[in-house]
Motif scaffolding. Structure first.
Motif, mmCIF file in Angstrom:
data_model
loop_
_atom_site.group_PDB
_atom_site.id
_atom_site.type_symbol
_atom_site.label_atom_id
_atom_site.label_comp_id
_atom_site.label_asym_id
_atom_site.label_seq_id
_atom_site.Cartn_x
_atom_site.Cartn_y
_atom_site.Cartn_z
ATOM 1 N N LYS A 99 89.792 12.475 -0.937
ATOM 2 C CA LYS A 99 89.515 12.198 0.560
ATOM 3 C C LYS A 99 90.655 12.777 1.256
ATOM 4 O O LYS A 99 91.907 12.788 0.851
ATOM 5 N N GLU A 100 90.336 13.058 2.496
ATOM 6 C CA GLU A 100 91.329 13.886 3.478
ATOM 7 C C GLU A 100 91.059 12.831 4.756
ATOM 8 O O GLU A 100 90.028 12.646 5.223
ATOM 9 N N GLU A 101 92.317 12.338 5.127
ATOM 10 C CA GLU A 101 92.427 11.441 6.204
ATOM 11 C C GLU A 101 92.148 12.333 7.703
ATOM 12 O O GLU A 101 92.708 13.476 7.766
ATOM 13 N N SER A 102 91.514 11.534 8.487
ATOM 14 C CA SER A 102 91.085 12.303 9.697
ATOM 15 C C SER A 102 91.021 11.253 10.816
ATOM 16 O O SER A 102 89.856 10.452 10.899
ATOM 17 N N PRO A 103 91.931 11.087 11.550
ATOM 18 C CA PRO A 103 91.883 10.091 12.833
ATOM 19 C C PRO A 103 90.605 10.423 13.817
ATOM 20 O O PRO A 103 89.962 9.491 14.284
ATOM 21 N N GLU A 104 90.140 11.683 13.853
ATOM 22 C CA GLU A 104 89.182 11.997 14.799
ATOM 23 C C GLU A 104 87.912 11.191 14.261
ATOM 24 O O GLU A 104 86.999 10.874 15.017
ATOM 25 N N ILE A 105 87.699 11.460 12.936
ATOM 26 C CA ILE A 105 86.431 10.859 12.237
ATOM 27 C C ILE A 105 86.341 9.609 12.479
ATOM 28 O O ILE A 105 85.614 8.736 12.682
ATOM 29 N N ARG A 106 87.550 8.938 12.270
ATOM 30 C CA ARG A 106 87.687 7.293 12.477
ATOM 31 C C ARG A 106 87.355 7.098 13.689
ATOM 32 O O ARG A 106 86.806 6.004 13.881
ATOM 33 N N GLN A 107 88.001 7.523 14.836
ATOM 34 C CA GLN A 107 87.590 7.467 16.165
ATOM 35 C C GLN A 107 86.385 7.785 16.330
ATOM 36 O O GLN A 107 85.409 6.830 17.124
ATOM 37 N N SER A 108 85.588 8.757 15.798
ATOM 38 C CA SER A 108 84.322 8.908 16.086
ATOM 39 C C SER A 108 83.508 7.692 15.614
ATOM 40 O O SER A 108 82.319 7.267 16.193
ATOM 41 N N LEU A 109 83.630 7.124 14.401
ATOM 42 C CA LEU A 109 82.821 6.085 13.790
ATOM 43 C C LEU A 109 83.012 4.997 14.828
ATOM 44 O O LEU A 109 81.968 4.099 15.022
ATOM 45 N N GLN A 110 84.408 4.576 15.311
ATOM 46 C CA GLN A 110 84.595 3.611 15.939
ATOM 47 C C GLN A 110 83.837 3.644 17.540
ATOM 48 O O GLN A 110 83.008 2.837 17.860
ATOM 49 N N TYR A 111 83.603 4.725 17.972
ATOM 50 C CA TYR A 111 82.772 5.117 19.250
ATOM 51 C C TYR A 111 81.450 4.580 19.085
ATOM 52 O O TYR A 111 80.860 4.157 19.771
ATOM 53 N N TRP A 112 81.169 5.263 17.715
ATOM 54 C CA TRP A 112 79.513 5.051 17.563
ATOM 55 C C TRP A 112 79.269 3.714 17.201
ATOM 56 O O TRP A 112 78.076 2.806 17.742
ATOM 57 N N ARG A 113 80.135 2.734 16.668
ATOM 58 C CA ARG A 113 80.175 1.327 16.626
ATOM 59 C C ARG A 113 80.087 0.662 17.708
ATOM 60 O O ARG A 113 79.158 -0.336 18.008
ATOM 61 N N ASP A 114 81.098 1.071 18.704
ATOM 62 C CA ASP A 114 80.870 0.364 19.857
ATOM 63 C C ASP A 114 79.816 0.652 20.815
ATOM 64 O O ASP A 114 79.247 -0.453 21.816
ATOM 65 N N SER A 115 79.069 2.095 20.351
ATOM 66 C CA SER A 115 78.011 2.313 21.406
ATOM 67 C C SER A 115 76.739 1.382 20.951
ATOM 68 O O SER A 115 75.775 1.201 21.919
#
Length: 170
Positions: A99-115
Motif C-alpha cells: 500500500k502507498e499512502e495518497s492524501p489525494e485519493i483519500r480526499q477524492s473518496l471523501q468528495y465522492w462520499r459527500d456528493s
C-alpha cells in the motif's frame, strides 16, 4: 437546529360540502425533513451511461448487469469499491501488494462520499469534479505500479462520472 413549525389552513373546495368547517383542519410543514432522494440516485436512475462508470471499478460486470442494478445503491457501491482499491489494490490478495499512502485519493473518496448526500445537481456536480481532480492528482503522485493501477481505475471512474455529470448539468 430547531426550525419553527409553520401552520397553514387546509381547504379543499371539492370536500367543502362534506366538511362543514374546513378551517378546523390544519397541517404542519416540517422543514427539517429531507424533501426527496439525493441527486446521485436520480442521476444514476435517469442516465444509464453514468452507470457504466461502475465497470471501471468492477470490470466483471457487463452493461446488462448495470441495467438491473438499484440506482439508490450504485454510488455507495462505487465508494466501497474505490476504498477497497485504495486499501487492497486492483487484485485483492496479491502477495506483492504494498500500500502507498495518497492524501489525494483519500480526499477524492471523501468528495465522492459527500456528493452522494447532495440534493441538487450543481452541488453534486461540483463535488464530483473535485473528486475527479483529486483522483487524477493522486494517480500522478503514486510511485509504485500496483497502487498506480488501482488509482487509475478510480480516476477513470471519476472521470467518466464527472463528464456525464457535467453533460447532464449543461
Amino acid at each position: 437546529h430547531n426550525l419553527p413549525q409553520r401552520t397553514a389552513t387546509y381547504h379543499n373546495p371539492r370536500m367543502a360540502a362534506q366538511d362543514p368547517d374546513p378551517a378546523d383542519k390544519k397541517y404542519v410543514n416540517d422543514d427539517s425533513k429531507q424533501a426527496g432522494a439525493p441527486y446521485a440516485t436520480k442521476f444514476f436512475a435517469s442516465d444509464r451511461l453514468a452507470r457504466e462508470a461502475f465497470t471501471f471499478l468492477a470490470p466483471e460486470n457487463s452493461s446488462d448487469d448495470l441495467v438491473m442494478m438499484d440506482p439508490t445503491s450504485i454510488g455507495e457501491w462505487m465508494f466501497e469499491l474505490g476504498e477497497r482499491l485504495f486499501e487492497e489494490g486492483s487484485l485483492p490478495g496479491l502477495p506483492c501488494w504494498e500500500k502507498e499512502e495518497s492524501p489525494e485519493i483519500r480526499q477524492s473518496l471523501q468528495y465522492w462520499r459527500d456528493s452522494l448526500a447532495e440534493e441538487t445537481g450543481p452541488a453534486f456536480n461540483n463535488l464530483v469534479q473535485k473528486s475527479f481532480q483529486e483522483a487524477e492528482a493522486g494517480f500522478f503522485q503514486l510511485g509504485r505500479l500496483a497502487p498506480r493501477l488501482s488509482a487509475l481505475r478510480w480516476a477513470s471512474c471519476m472521470c467518466w462520472v464527472s463528464q456525464r455529470s457535467a453533460a447532464v448539468i449543461q
